[in-house]
Motif scaffolding. Structure first.
Motif, PDB file in Angstrom:
ATOM      1  N   MET A  38      56.523  73.666  30.887  1.00 50.70           N
ATOM      2  CA  MET A  38      55.231  73.016  31.138  1.00 50.70           C
ATOM      3  C   MET A  38      54.476  73.706  32.269  1.00 50.70           C
ATOM      4  O   MET A  38      53.248  73.840  32.218  1.00 50.70           O
ATOM      5  CB  MET A  38      55.436  71.532  31.462  1.00 50.70           C
ATOM      6  CG  MET A  38      55.833  70.694  30.264  1.00 50.70           C
ATOM      7  SD  MET A  38      55.775  68.910  30.594  1.00 50.70           S
ATOM      8  CE  MET A  38      57.148  68.729  31.749  1.00 50.70           C
ATOM      9  N   GLN A  39      55.200  74.150  33.289  1.00 55.59           N
ATOM     10  CA  GLN A  39      54.540  74.827  34.399  1.00 55.59           C
ATOM     11  C   GLN A  39      53.977  76.187  33.985  1.00 55.59           C
ATOM     12  O   GLN A  39      52.929  76.606  34.475  1.00 55.59           O
ATOM     13  CB  GLN A  39      55.533  75.001  35.557  1.00 55.59           C
ATOM     14  CG  GLN A  39      55.886  73.690  36.243  1.00 55.59           C
ATOM     15  CD  GLN A  39      56.945  73.851  37.311  1.00 55.59           C
ATOM     16  OE1 GLN A  39      57.826  74.719  37.218  1.00 55.59           O
ATOM     17  NE2 GLN A  39      56.889  73.021  38.346  1.00 55.59           N
ATOM     18  N   LYS A  40      54.641  76.842  33.058  1.00 53.88           N
ATOM     19  CA  LYS A  40      54.220  78.183  32.653  1.00 53.88           C
ATOM     20  C   LYS A  40      53.176  78.175  31.546  1.00 53.88           C
ATOM     21  O   LYS A  40      52.229  78.972  31.558  1.00 53.88           O
ATOM     22  CB  LYS A  40      55.436  78.993  32.194  1.00 53.88           C
ATOM     23  CG  LYS A  40      56.352  79.409  33.322  1.00 53.88           C
ATOM     24  CD  LYS A  40      57.499  80.270  32.793  1.00 53.88           C
ATOM     25  CE  LYS A  40      58.392  80.746  33.914  1.00 53.88           C
ATOM     26  NZ  LYS A  40      59.526  81.577  33.413  1.00 53.88           N
ATOM     27  N   GLN A  41      53.344  77.269  30.553  1.00 53.07           N
ATOM     28  CA  GLN A  41      52.485  77.346  29.370  1.00 53.07           C
ATOM     29  C   GLN A  41      51.834  76.027  28.991  1.00 53.07           C
ATOM     30  O   GLN A  41      51.193  75.927  27.943  1.00 53.07           O
ATOM     31  CB  GLN A  41      53.315  77.861  28.182  1.00 53.07           C
ATOM     32  CG  GLN A  41      54.487  76.951  27.815  1.00 53.07           C
ATOM     33  CD  GLN A  41      55.547  77.636  26.984  1.00 53.07           C
ATOM     34  OE1 GLN A  41      55.842  78.825  27.174  1.00 53.07           O
ATOM     35  NE2 GLN A  41      56.126  76.904  26.045  1.00 53.07           N
ATOM     36  N   GLY A  42      51.978  75.011  29.850  1.00 54.79           N
ATOM     37  CA  GLY A  42      51.376  73.721  29.528  1.00 54.79           C
ATOM     38  C   GLY A  42      52.263  72.899  28.605  1.00 54.79           C
ATOM     39  O   GLY A  42      53.416  73.239  28.354  1.00 54.79           O
ATOM     40  N   LEU A  43      51.699  71.808  28.112  1.00 55.93           N
ATOM     41  CA  LEU A  43      52.428  70.904  27.229  1.00 55.93           C
ATOM     42  C   LEU A  43      51.768  70.891  25.856  1.00 55.93           C
ATOM     43  O   LEU A  43      50.545  70.743  25.745  1.00 55.93           O
ATOM     44  CB  LEU A  43      52.428  69.483  27.813  1.00 55.93           C
ATOM     45  CG  LEU A  43      53.158  68.398  27.016  1.00 55.93           C
ATOM     46  CD1 LEU A  43      54.635  68.738  26.856  1.00 55.93           C
ATOM     47  CD2 LEU A  43      52.993  67.032  27.691  1.00 55.93           C
ATOM     48  N   SER A  44      52.566  71.044  24.816  1.00 56.99           N
ATOM     49  CA  SER A  44      52.069  71.024  23.439  1.00 56.99           C
ATOM     50  C   SER A  44      52.553  69.771  22.734  1.00 56.99           C
ATOM     51  O   SER A  44      53.690  69.338  22.937  1.00 56.99           O
ATOM     52  CB  SER A  44      52.557  72.258  22.663  1.00 56.99           C
ATOM     53  OG  SER A  44      52.093  73.454  23.267  1.00 56.99           O
ATOM     54  N   VAL A  45      51.679  69.197  21.905  1.00 57.56           N
ATOM     55  CA  VAL A  45      52.047  68.051  21.083  1.00 57.56           C
ATOM     56  C   VAL A  45      51.767  68.388  19.627  1.00 57.56           C
ATOM     57  O   VAL A  45      50.629  68.708  19.261  1.00 57.56           O
ATOM     58  CB  VAL A  45      51.277  66.776  21.487  1.00 57.56           C
ATOM     59  CG1 VAL A  45      51.550  65.652  20.496  1.00 57.56           C
ATOM     60  CG2 VAL A  45      51.674  66.340  22.892  1.00 57.56           C
ATOM     61  N   GLU A  52      48.870  69.038  12.992  1.00 61.25           N
ATOM     62  CA  GLU A  52      48.062  69.742  13.989  1.00 61.25           C
ATOM     63  C   GLU A  52      48.825  69.828  15.305  1.00 61.25           C
ATOM     64  O   GLU A  52      49.549  68.910  15.674  1.00 61.25           O
ATOM     65  CB  GLU A  52      46.744  68.989  14.196  1.00 61.25           C
ATOM     66  CG  GLU A  52      45.831  69.563  15.258  1.00 61.25           C
ATOM     67  CD  GLU A  52      44.558  68.743  15.422  1.00 61.25           C
ATOM     68  OE1 GLU A  52      43.760  68.714  14.473  1.00 61.25           O
ATOM     69  OE2 GLU A  52      44.390  68.096  16.486  1.00 61.25           O
ATOM     70  N   THR A  53      48.680  70.947  16.002  1.00 61.09           N
ATOM     71  CA  THR A  53      49.300  71.127  17.313  1.00 61.09           C
ATOM     72  C   THR A  53      48.222  71.369  18.357  1.00 61.09           C
ATOM     73  O   THR A  53      47.307  72.157  18.135  1.00 61.09           O
ATOM     74  CB  THR A  53      50.283  72.309  17.311  1.00 61.09           C
ATOM     75  OG1 THR A  53      51.315  72.071  16.354  1.00 61.09           O
ATOM     76  CG2 THR A  53      50.916  72.493  18.685  1.00 61.09           C
ATOM     77  N   GLU A  54      48.336  70.691  19.474  1.00 61.67           N
ATOM     78  CA  GLU A  54      47.376  70.843  20.563  1.00 61.67           C
ATOM     79  C   GLU A  54      48.137  71.122  21.849  1.00 61.67           C
ATOM     80  O   GLU A  54      49.153  70.496  22.131  1.00 61.67           O
ATOM     81  CB  GLU A  54      46.538  69.577  20.704  1.00 61.67           C
ATOM     82  CG  GLU A  54      45.425  69.676  21.731  1.00 61.67           C
ATOM     83  CD  GLU A  54      44.544  68.447  21.772  1.00 61.67           C
ATOM     84  OE1 GLU A  54      43.540  68.459  22.501  1.00 61.67           O
ATOM     85  OE2 GLU A  54      44.875  67.452  21.085  1.00 61.67           O
ATOM     86  N   SER A  55      47.636  72.074  22.632  1.00 62.78           N
ATOM     87  CA  SER A  55      48.287  72.442  23.887  1.00 62.78           C
ATOM     88  C   SER A  55      47.288  72.351  25.034  1.00 62.78           C
ATOM     89  O   SER A  55      46.134  72.766  24.893  1.00 62.78           O
ATOM     90  CB  SER A  55      48.837  73.873  23.812  1.00 62.78           C
ATOM     91  OG  SER A  55      49.748  74.018  22.745  1.00 62.78           O
ATOM     92  N   ILE A  56      47.734  71.794  26.164  1.00 65.74           N
ATOM     93  CA  ILE A  56      46.877  71.698  27.339  1.00 65.74           C
ATOM     94  C   ILE A  56      47.695  71.973  28.595  1.00 65.74           C
ATOM     95  O   ILE A  56      48.905  71.765  28.616  1.00 65.74           O
ATOM     96  CB  ILE A  56      46.215  70.304  27.470  1.00 65.74           C
ATOM     97  CG1 ILE A  56      47.283  69.209  27.644  1.00 65.74           C
ATOM     98  CG2 ILE A  56      45.311  70.000  26.294  1.00 65.74           C
ATOM     99  CD1 ILE A  56      46.729  67.853  28.023  1.00 65.74           C
ATOM    100  N   PRO A  57      47.051  72.462  29.668  1.00 63.27           N
ATOM    101  CA  PRO A  57      47.761  72.573  30.939  1.00 63.27           C
ATOM    102  C   PRO A  57      47.997  71.185  31.534  1.00 63.27           C
ATOM    103  O   PRO A  57      47.141  70.302  31.380  1.00 63.27           O
ATOM    104  CB  PRO A  57      46.802  73.383  31.820  1.00 63.27           C
ATOM    105  CG  PRO A  57      45.543  73.550  31.063  1.00 63.27           C
ATOM    106  CD  PRO A  57      45.684  72.919  29.718  1.00 63.27           C
ATOM    107  N   VAL A  58      49.142  70.975  32.139  1.00 60.08           N
ATOM    108  CA  VAL A  58      49.455  69.676  32.752  1.00 60.08           C
ATOM    109  C   VAL A  58      50.055  69.904  34.137  1.00 60.08           C
ATOM    110  O   VAL A  58      50.613  70.968  34.411  1.00 60.08           O
ATOM    111  CB  VAL A  58      50.452  68.852  31.898  1.00 60.08           C
ATOM    112  CG1 VAL A  58      49.834  68.437  30.579  1.00 60.08           C
ATOM    113  CG2 VAL A  58      51.757  69.615  31.684  1.00 60.08           C
ATOM    114  N   GLY A  59      49.920  68.893  34.986  1.00 57.29           N
ATOM    115  CA  GLY A  59      50.601  68.925  36.262  1.00 57.29           C
ATOM    116  C   GLY A  59      52.047  68.507  36.060  1.00 57.29           C
ATOM    117  O   GLY A  59      52.305  67.441  35.506  1.00 57.29           O
TER     118      GLY A  59
END
Length: 322
Positions: A38-45, A52-59
């Motif tokens: 998650m720190q390197k590439q964000g979180l994908s759902v 459908e797959t969506e990825s976003i940066p997260v803390g």
């Protein structure tokens, strides 16, 4: 408000994903490869119902790194398994201020009351969630269906006055709880501030406990429960035993929980299983104590017969011995 979500799996990770996407101030607490991803590439759902797959940066941080910063949280969503709950308590204490609200979002009934005893200086609500999701791989969550609903609230009106120990604590707490519900709704989450959280949490338990128990007992998947047969009948029997137990506890329901839970089940992919099933089959630590054995213990306490749960508990204990 500053949100900390402890646990970034199928419950906390999903909540964190949608709240972050909506612009809320959210930090996910995780560990090991999932945290690193998650720190390197964000979180994908991956959303199975629309492919459908969506990825976003997260803390995302570890407990240790967040605590070292010295920051405090306004709202702490506790989204771990029951067996990990005690290990989170020192962290919650260290990142709380006098007005922090803790919202446990676990499968096991009674978690809020348990946490409130351990955290007397803050307000701990009860809570539950309707979502079907799991970690597919590090940094990737698989969401099986569209339903995403959170119920939360105080067990007793008197609990509201605990916040900050001030005369206006009751009203301050009400305002903050309403703000949390609004933040959920802003994030596309059906957030419901309940005026009877004991009933609503037990309603959720009447689904997750029977489906986990029956699934493990018969090695069944969602498709087995969606069709007439042994699995479906056991599921219904277990629900009725929870209702009988609830009535003995003074809790009544306004709807037929068998029909309600069958409707929820009908929306799942045929291959879906529960986290308890998966954990037991894979030899991992599971929530079997809180979802199965605790029902038997509560039934004895209230003088209620739960023969189907007792049979399942006996079989599971034999499995553990082997």
């Amino acid at each position: 408000m500053k949100y900390i979500i402890i646990g970034a799996g199928g419950t906390g990770g999903i909540l964190g994903f949608y709240m972050t996407k909506a612009g809320k101030d959210v930090t996910l607490i995780a560990r090991n490869a999932h945290l690193e991803a998650m720190q390197k590439q964000g979180l994908s759902v991956e959303k199975m119902w629309i492919n459908e797959t969506e990825s976003i940066p997260v803390g995302a941080e570890s407990m240790e790194s967040y605590e070292a910063k010295g920051e405090k949280a306004d709202v702490i969503l506790v989204c771990v398994k029951k067996y990990s709950l005690d290990s989170c308590i020192p962290f919650i204490q260290n990142i709380s201020h006098k007005n922090t609200i803790v919202v446990p979002v676990l499968n096991v009934y009674g978690t809020g009351a348990y946490l409130q005893e351990k955290l007397p200086k803050v307000l701990v609500t009860d809570g539950c969630i309707y979502v079907s999701a799991n970690i597919k791989q590090a940094g990737v969550l698989l969401q099986h269906g569209e339903i995403l609903r959170v119920f939360f609230g105080v067990r007793e009106k008197e609990d509201l006055k605990k916040l900050n120990g001030q005369l206006d604590g009751e009203y301050k707490a009400e305002r903050l709880l309403k703000k949390i519900a609004q933040d959920f709704k802003d994030s596309g989450i059906d957030g419901i501030l309940s005026d009877n959280i004991k009933r609503d949490a037990l309603t959720k338990f009447s689904y997750v406990s029977p489906i986990g128990t029956a699934g493990l007992y018969l090695h069944a998947i969602a498709g087995d429960f969606q069709r007439e047969g042994e699995a479906r009948e056991l599921f219904k029997t277990l629900i009725r035993e929870i209702v009988t137990l609830a009535n003995a506890m003074g809790i009544t329901f306004e709807e037929d929980l068998v029909e309600r839970n069958l409707k929820i089940l009908s929306n799942l992919p045929e291959e879906a299983t529960t986290s308890m099933q998966r954990d037991v089959i894979e030899g991992k630590q599971s929530e079997i104590d809180g979802l199965v054995y605790e029902v038997v213990r509560m039934a004895k306490k209230y003088g209620v017969e739960v023969s189907a749960y007792e049979r399942a508990a006996e079989k599971f204990r034999e499995m553990e011995v082997k």
